[in-house]
Design a protein around this motif. Structure first.
Motif, PDB file in Angstrom:
ATOM      1  N   UNK A   1       0.864  -1.184   0.000  1.00  0.00           N
ATOM      2  CA  UNK A   1       0.000   0.000   0.000  1.00  0.00           C
ATOM      3  C   UNK A   1       0.899   1.233   0.000  1.00  0.00           C
ATOM      4  N   UNK A   2       0.698   2.121  -0.958  1.00  0.00           N
ATOM      5  CA  UNK A   2       1.519   3.327  -1.007  1.00  0.00           C
ATOM      6  C   UNK A   2       0.710   4.479  -1.579  1.00  0.00           C
ATOM      7  N   UNK A   3       1.223   5.679  -1.374  1.00  0.00           N
ATOM      8  CA  UNK A   3       0.593   6.878  -1.927  1.00  0.00           C
ATOM      9  C   UNK A   3       1.681   7.737  -2.563  1.00  0.00           C
ATOM     10  N   UNK A   4       1.278   8.615  -3.434  1.00  0.00           N
ATOM     11  CA  UNK A   4       2.206   9.485  -4.142  1.00  0.00           C
ATOM     12  C   UNK A   4       1.956  10.930  -3.717  1.00  0.00           C
ATOM     13  N   UNK A   5       3.032  11.619  -3.398  1.00  0.00           N
ATOM     14  CA  UNK A   5       2.911  13.024  -3.024  1.00  0.00           C
ATOM     15  C   UNK A   5       2.171  13.238  -1.723  1.00  0.00           C
ATOM     16  N   UNK A   6       2.421  12.417  -0.741  1.00  0.00           N
ATOM     17  CA  UNK A   6       1.738  12.570   0.552  1.00  0.00           C
ATOM     18  C   UNK A   6       2.259  13.802   1.287  1.00  0.00           C
ATOM     19  N   UNK A   7       1.329  14.567   1.846  1.00  0.00           N
ATOM     20  CA  UNK A   7       1.680  15.808   2.527  1.00  0.00           C
ATOM     21  C   UNK A   7       1.849  15.551   4.021  1.00  0.00           C
ATOM     22  N   UNK A   8       2.933  16.057   4.577  1.00  0.00           N
ATOM     23  CA  UNK A   8       3.241  15.880   5.994  1.00  0.00           C
ATOM     24  C   UNK A   8       3.275  17.249   6.659  1.00  0.00           C
ATOM     25  N   UNK A   9       2.496  17.402   7.724  1.00  0.00           N
ATOM     26  CA  UNK A   9       2.437  18.650   8.485  1.00  0.00           C
ATOM     27  C   UNK A   9       2.061  19.857   7.612  1.00  0.00           C
ATOM     28  N   UNK A  10       1.347  19.601   6.532  1.00  0.00           N
ATOM     29  CA  UNK A  10       0.944  20.700   5.665  1.00  0.00           C
ATOM     30  C   UNK A  10       2.098  21.417   5.012  1.00  0.00           C
ATOM     31  N   UNK A  11       3.276  20.810   5.013  1.00  0.00           N
ATOM     32  CA  UNK A  11       4.466  21.488   4.516  1.00  0.00           C
ATOM     33  C   UNK A  11       5.266  20.642   3.545  1.00  0.00           C
ATOM     34  N   UNK A  12       5.561  19.413   3.931  1.00  0.00           N
ATOM     35  CA  UNK A  12       6.462  18.577   3.150  1.00  0.00           C
ATOM     36  C   UNK A  12       5.699  17.591   2.267  1.00  0.00           C
TER      37      UNK A  12
ATOM     38  N   UNK B   1       6.114  13.976   0.428  1.00  0.00           N
ATOM     39  CA  UNK B   1       6.887  12.740   0.298  1.00  0.00           C
ATOM     40  C   UNK B   1       6.501  12.133  -1.048  1.00  0.00           C
ATOM     41  N   UNK B   2       7.471  12.037  -1.937  1.00  0.00           N
ATOM     42  CA  UNK B   2       7.171  11.637  -3.312  1.00  0.00           C
ATOM     43  C   UNK B   2       6.510  10.261  -3.386  1.00  0.00           C
ATOM     44  N   UNK B   3       6.996   9.332  -2.595  1.00  0.00           N
ATOM     45  CA  UNK B   3       6.411   7.987  -2.538  1.00  0.00           C
ATOM     46  C   UNK B   3       6.357   7.567  -1.079  1.00  0.00           C
ATOM     47  N   UNK B   4       5.154   7.349  -0.551  1.00  0.00           N
ATOM     48  CA  UNK B   4       4.974   7.002   0.862  1.00  0.00           C
ATOM     49  C   UNK B   4       4.384   5.605   0.974  1.00  0.00           C
ATOM     50  N   UNK B   5       5.066   4.742   1.720  1.00  0.00           N
ATOM     51  CA  UNK B   5       4.601   3.376   1.942  1.00  0.00           C
ATOM     52  C   UNK B   5       4.033   3.252   3.344  1.00  0.00           C
ATOM     53  N   UNK B   6       2.944   2.529   3.472  1.00  0.00           N
ATOM     54  CA  UNK B   6       2.352   2.257   4.773  1.00  0.00           C
ATOM     55  C   UNK B   6       2.698   0.833   5.165  1.00  0.00           C
ATOM     56  N   UNK B   7       3.445   0.707   6.250  1.00  0.00           N
ATOM     57  CA  UNK B   7       3.826  -0.613   6.755  1.00  0.00           C
ATOM     58  C   UNK B   7       2.910  -0.948   7.927  1.00  0.00           C
ATOM     59  N   UNK B   8       2.073  -1.975   7.830  1.00  0.00           N
ATOM     60  CA  UNK B   8       1.155  -2.320   8.928  1.00  0.00           C
ATOM     61  C   UNK B   8       1.929  -2.573  10.217  1.00  0.00           C
ATOM     62  N   UNK B   9       1.546  -1.935  11.339  1.00  0.00           N
ATOM     63  CA  UNK B   9       2.225  -2.181  12.610  1.00  0.00           C
ATOM     64  C   UNK B   9       2.145  -3.652  12.993  1.00  0.00           C
ATOM     65  N   UNK B  10       3.225  -4.160  13.547  1.00  0.00           N
ATOM     66  CA  UNK B  10       3.252  -5.537  14.022  1.00  0.00           C
ATOM     67  C   UNK B  10       4.278  -5.650  15.128  1.00  0.00           C
ATOM     68  N   UNK B  11       4.362  -6.825  15.702  1.00  0.00           N
ATOM     69  CA  UNK B  11       5.264  -7.023  16.843  1.00  0.00           C
ATOM     70  C   UNK B  11       6.717  -6.774  16.478  1.00  0.00           C
ATOM     71  N   UNK B  12       7.081  -7.048  15.218  1.00  0.00           N
ATOM     72  CA  UNK B  12       8.479  -6.913  14.834  1.00  0.00           C
ATOM     73  C   UNK B  12       8.768  -5.631  14.065  1.00  0.00           C
ATOM     74  N   UNK B  13       7.795  -4.711  14.032  1.00  0.00           N
ATOM     75  CA  UNK B  13       8.001  -3.433  13.362  1.00  0.00           C
ATOM     76  C   UNK B  13       7.738  -2.308  14.350  1.00  0.00           C
ATOM     77  N   UNK B  14       8.755  -1.521  14.610  1.00  0.00           N
ATOM     78  CA  UNK B  14       8.625  -0.389  15.521  1.00  0.00           C
ATOM     79  C   UNK B  14       7.598   0.583  14.939  1.00  0.00           C
ATOM     80  N   UNK B  15       6.682   1.055  15.765  1.00  0.00           N
ATOM     81  CA  UNK B  15       5.636   1.952  15.276  1.00  0.00           C
ATOM     82  C   UNK B  15       6.230   3.239  14.731  1.00  0.00           C
ATOM     83  N   UNK B  16       7.410   3.640  15.259  1.00  0.00           N
ATOM     84  CA  UNK B  16       8.044   4.866  14.780  1.00  0.00           C
ATOM     85  C   UNK B  16       8.554   4.714  13.360  1.00  0.00           C
ATOM     86  N   UNK B  17       8.743   3.466  12.913  1.00  0.00           N
ATOM     87  CA  UNK B  17       9.227   3.223  11.561  1.00  0.00           C
ATOM     88  C   UNK B  17       8.121   2.697  10.663  1.00  0.00           C
ATOM     89  N   UNK B  18       6.867   2.912  11.082  1.00  0.00           N
ATOM     90  CA  UNK B  18       5.741   2.376  10.333  1.00  0.00           C
ATOM     91  C   UNK B  18       5.501   3.147   9.039  1.00  0.00           C
TER      92      UNK B  18
END
Length: 413
Positions: free
Chosen positions: A317-328, A330-347
């Motif tokens: 699952x990904x999006x193109x040109x995702x806006x962060x904080x109304x400022x930045x 991100x040309x290509x943004x991937x959504x990594x589903x949270x899981x036990x072996x994935x830190x939520x900060x790196x999701x």
């Protein structure tokens, strides 16, 4: 340079390129105000040794072509925060994309031999240049992406030797030049910080903004001088309604404000910012009609990265040109589903494309992109920075390898 001008640039480079040009008086770089960047600077391919003025001419040509390309793509000129591409890369890109057009002014293309001749000529005349010419030449050279160590050692040394002669606009130019070339001359940076207390009170708002923004990109936050720089930009005796900032300037203010909030190295300086000044900073950076930055890279490259990702991992699952904080953006943004072996900060994982940096660059040349990458990291993103020119040179195997690196470990095989 007009403070807080409607002429977009934040980064003082655009003001320099738009409002000044070099003359050939005495064969050295001499600034003349009031000359439009649209004036014909070079009328034909040079038949004699290049003079330092051609260094700026190359930067102007790069800026003009980049702005024309941006206008044709529907982006406003105000979205430019720094040179979108150095002169050499731009010429190559234009030829590759079939964008090269005949110019009725027949302006010369910036070639490696031209740049080499120009830098040699400039080095021979360093002792003849005034502090204004030195700082402006440094900024033009940084804009063109010149990397020769010997050249910069000499130019940085000349600026250091004249540091006590540098006026506010010279400090702004020199600081932005260092933030652009990213060579980090320690003694010059220390001297600039020592010089700041003597000139900060005389700075125009745009000069102070350029200086504090460039310093922030270098992760330099002088505790005593940073609040003074902000006071020059946001004077307490001027009502907020009368502070007019172009969108690019407002975005730069937001970057400075975000650095004070997010970066540990800014903690001491942030503590020196009074509550009233912090309130003015927040109001100025957020009340303006901000237009989020356009995608920072290359649309064609972005499409190719997406296509490769869909081939390698069609369920991602990904999006193109995702806006962060109304400022930045991100040309290509991937959504990594949270899981036990994935830190939520790196999701959140993403790709930021960079059209300004050459394929072999180790870091961005644009202070905007430098700050953007640091801020996104602090906001919990795992970002891969990718010069668009590098992607263009990769073969299919290298492209697939890069895309696989974006995926969680268990999905890379």
């Amino acid at each position: 340079v007009s403070p807080c001008s409607d002429e977009t640039p934040s980064s003082i480079i655009w003001n320099i390129l738009d409002q000044r040009c070099l003359s050939a008086d005495k064969g050295i770089a001499v600034w003349e105000d009031g000359v439009s960047a649209s004036s014909p600077l070079i009328t034909s391919a040079p038949t004699q040794p290049l003079l330092p003025r051609d260094l700026l001419s190359g930067a102007v040509e790069a800026r003009s072509a980049a702005c024309a390309a941006q206008e044709s793509s529907g982006q406003d000129r105000g979205s430019l925060s720094a040179p979108p591409m150095d002169g050499l890369s731009l010429a190559a890109r234009q030829q590759a994309d079939g964008m090269q057009e005949e110019d009725d002014r027949a302006m010369a293309v910036v070639s490696p031999s031209m740049v080499s001749s120009c830098t040699e000529e400039l080095l021979q005349r360093l002792d003849e240049l005034s502090p204004r010419e030195l700082s402006a030449s440094a900024l033009a050279a940084a804009t063109l992406g010149i990397r020769a160590q010997t050249f910069w050692q000499r130019l940085h040394g000349a600026l250091l030797a004249r540091i006590n002669e540098l006026e506010p606009k010279h400090i702004a130019d020199a600081t932005l030049a260092v933030a652009t070339n990213r060579l980090l001359p320690i003694f010059l940076l220390e001297a600039i910080q020592d010089r700041l207390p003597h000139v900060v009170g005389q700075m125009e708002p745009d000069e102070a903004l350029t200086t504090v923004w460039a310093l922030a990109s270098l992760q330099i936050f002088p505790p005593k001088q940073l609040p003074r720089l902000l006071e020059q930009i946001l004077p307490a005796d001027v009502p907020a309604s009368q502070l007019a900032f172009a969108p690019a300037e407002a975005r730069q203010l937001r970057q400075v404000a975000m650095s004070l909030e997010l970066e540990p190295s800014a903690a001491k300086a942030s503590a020196e910012v009074s509550a009233s000044l912090r309130s003015r900073l927040r109001a100025a950076s957020e009340s303006a009609r901000l237009v989020c930055e356009p995608p920072s890279g290359d649309e064609a490259v972005a499409e190719e990265v997406c296509a490769t990702l869909m081939e390698v991992a069609p369920l991602t699952v990904f999006s193109v040109g995702e806006i962060v904080k109304g400022l930045y953006s991100v040309d290509l943004a991937l959504t990594v589903p949270p899981s036990a072996d994935v830190d939520s900060a790196a999701a959140r994982r993403g790709v930021v494309l960079d059209a300004a940096s050459p394929e072999d660059a180790q870091a961005p040349r644009d202070p905007w992109v430098t700050l953007k990458l640091r801020h996104l990291s602090r906001l919990g993103w795992s970002i891969q920075w990718l010069p668009a020119q590098r992607w263009r040179t990769w073969d299919e195997e290298e492209r697939i390898g890069f895309v696989r690196g974006l995926l969680p470990d268990k999905e890379r095989t």
